[in-house]
Motif scaffolding. Sequence first.
Motif, short mmCIF file in Angstrom:
data_model
loop_
_atom_site.label_atom_id
_atom_site.label_comp_id
_atom_site.label_asym_id
_atom_site.label_seq_id
_atom_site.Cartn_x
_atom_site.Cartn_y
_atom_site.Cartn_z
N PHE A 54 0.87 -1.18 0.00
CA PHE A 54 0.00 0.00 0.00
C PHE A 54 0.90 1.22 0.00
O PHE A 54 1.76 1.38 0.87
N ALA A 55 0.71 2.11 -0.97
CA ALA A 55 1.60 3.26 -1.15
C ALA A 55 0.85 4.57 -0.96
O ALA A 55 -0.30 4.71 -1.40
N THR A 56 1.48 5.51 -0.29
CA THR A 56 1.00 6.89 -0.22
C THR A 56 1.98 7.75 -1.00
O THR A 56 3.19 7.66 -0.79
N THR A 57 1.46 8.58 -1.90
CA THR A 57 2.31 9.28 -2.86
C THR A 57 1.98 10.76 -2.90
O THR A 57 0.81 11.15 -2.90
N ASP A 58 3.03 11.60 -2.93
CA ASP A 58 2.89 13.03 -3.13
C ASP A 58 3.35 13.38 -4.54
O ASP A 58 4.50 13.08 -4.91
N ILE A 59 2.48 14.01 -5.32
CA ILE A 59 2.79 14.44 -6.68
C ILE A 59 2.73 15.96 -6.71
O ILE A 59 1.67 16.55 -6.51
N ASP A 60 3.88 16.59 -6.93
CA ASP A 60 3.99 18.04 -6.87
C ASP A 60 3.93 18.62 -8.28
O ASP A 60 4.88 18.52 -9.06
N PHE A 61 2.79 19.26 -8.60
CA PHE A 61 2.59 19.88 -9.91
C PHE A 61 2.93 21.36 -9.93
O PHE A 61 2.75 22.02 -10.96
N SER A 62 3.39 21.93 -8.82
CA SER A 62 3.44 23.38 -8.67
C SER A 62 4.19 24.10 -9.78
O SER A 62 3.82 25.20 -10.18
N HIS A 63 5.27 23.50 -10.30
CA HIS A 63 6.05 24.16 -11.36
C HIS A 63 5.97 23.39 -12.68
O HIS A 63 6.88 23.49 -13.50
N ALA A 64 4.89 22.64 -12.87
CA ALA A 64 4.78 21.82 -14.08
C ALA A 64 4.88 22.61 -15.38
O ALA A 64 5.48 22.15 -16.35
N PRO A 65 4.34 23.85 -15.47
CA PRO A 65 4.46 24.58 -16.75
C PRO A 65 5.80 25.29 -16.94
O PRO A 65 6.00 25.93 -17.98
N MET A 122 2.07 -0.49 -9.87
CA MET A 122 1.13 0.29 -9.09
C MET A 122 -0.24 0.30 -9.77
O MET A 122 -0.33 0.54 -10.98
N ASN A 123 -1.29 0.05 -8.98
CA ASN A 123 -2.63 -0.09 -9.56
C ASN A 123 -3.21 1.24 -10.06
O ASN A 123 -3.72 1.31 -11.18
N ASN A 124 -3.12 2.30 -9.26
CA ASN A 124 -3.78 3.54 -9.68
C ASN A 124 -3.17 4.75 -8.99
O ASN A 124 -3.85 5.50 -8.29
N ILE A 125 -1.89 4.97 -9.18
CA ILE A 125 -1.27 6.21 -8.69
C ILE A 125 -1.36 7.22 -9.82
O ILE A 125 -0.53 7.27 -10.73
N ALA A 126 -2.41 8.03 -9.80
CA ALA A 126 -2.65 9.01 -10.86
C ALA A 126 -3.32 10.24 -10.27
O ALA A 126 -4.12 10.15 -9.34
N SER A 127 -2.97 11.42 -10.82
CA SER A 127 -3.56 12.66 -10.35
C SER A 127 -3.40 13.72 -11.43
O SER A 127 -2.57 13.59 -12.33
N SER A 128 -4.21 14.78 -11.31
CA SER A 128 -4.14 15.88 -12.27
C SER A 128 -4.51 17.18 -11.57
O SER A 128 -5.12 17.18 -10.49
N VAL A 279 7.82 13.44 -7.78
CA VAL A 279 7.02 12.36 -7.17
C VAL A 279 7.82 11.76 -6.03
O VAL A 279 9.02 11.45 -6.17
N GLY A 280 7.18 11.58 -4.88
CA GLY A 280 7.77 10.87 -3.75
C GLY A 280 6.74 9.95 -3.15
O GLY A 280 5.58 10.33 -2.98
N LEU A 281 7.13 8.72 -2.84
CA LEU A 281 6.16 7.76 -2.30
C LEU A 281 6.72 6.97 -1.14
O LEU A 281 7.94 6.77 -1.03
N ASN A 282 5.82 6.55 -0.27
CA ASN A 282 6.12 5.65 0.84
C ASN A 282 5.32 4.38 0.63
O ASN A 282 4.09 4.42 0.56
N ASN A 283 6.02 3.27 0.51
CA ASN A 283 5.39 1.99 0.21
C ASN A 283 5.50 1.07 1.42
O ASN A 283 6.61 0.78 1.89
N PHE A 284 4.37 0.62 1.94
CA PHE A 284 4.32 -0.32 3.06
C PHE A 284 3.86 -1.66 2.49
O PHE A 284 2.74 -1.74 1.96
#
Length: 292
Positions: A54-65, A122-128, A279-284
């Motif tokens: 089970f993974a908790t993930t931080d996706i940082d979009f702040s400077h994507a453009p 990973m099954n569904n690590i996705a965000s927008s 992207v940074g994740l913690n996987n247990f």
Amino acid sequence: MRRLWLVAAVFGSVSAAHAADLSDLPVLRGGFTDGLSKTSQNWEGFYVGGQFGFATTDIDFSHAPKSMTDFMLRNSILQAPVGGWSLLPKNHVQSTGFGAYVGKNWQLYDAVMGVEANYSYMNNIASSASDSMTRILDGETAPTGHTYTYVTTLGGGASLKLKDYATFRGRVGWDGGDFMPYAFAGLAIGRAEVSRFATVSYIKHDDYDTSVTVGGVTTTTHHQDTIDTGAWASTEQRANAFMYGWTAGIGIEYAICGNFLIRGEWEHVGFSNVKDITVGLNNFRVGGGYKF
């Protein structure tokens, strides 16, 4: 004299009997030290296994453009300030995953050292995310009495889906008998689907005052003229974008029936940015394997 010989013979027989009894004591046979020594599992050798996590993930979009706007505004006064804007948020995502691992251990006394290759799907690590913002920026040095300003609008959006990743790590453990706590560190590579877009527009104003004197009365009027405009847009999409980073964590492994192993561990993975997204994740996870 005969009595003396008889007494000596009796004492000799008793001493021999006691010596025979003492020879059965574990302290004389080495059994005492054998009883104190612990039973150690042999952790050395190749092993393979599977895992679920089970993974908790931080996706940082702040400077994507950022790199897109840097190119669109290159060699302009707007490039530096607009490139520093934090347009989009950091999103938190949770997901399950599964995978497999293979490795080899070497053991020196109670120390266990090894190398391992680890794969996770990973099954569904996705965000927008998407947003826009408008700011007034100072322009170039203007003629005396004039001020240049840019009313600048930045819009953009991004999405990322982490498909899978692999780690290549070294680990150090301690032989605790049937269990082994361990720590590890190494390199990581991930594969993601990434898309992003950016729009930039500006209106350049010239602000100045004019004065008119009539009958000794001076009237000052403020003017704001539009002297330039501009607008750009850019879109980018990658079905397989590779991310590189590092991994570290801790775990514990338990041996069942000698060669069957179960484990539980926490793994942190930090990826360098891909298309200005980090992207940074913690996987247990838990797993089971077999040691050859």
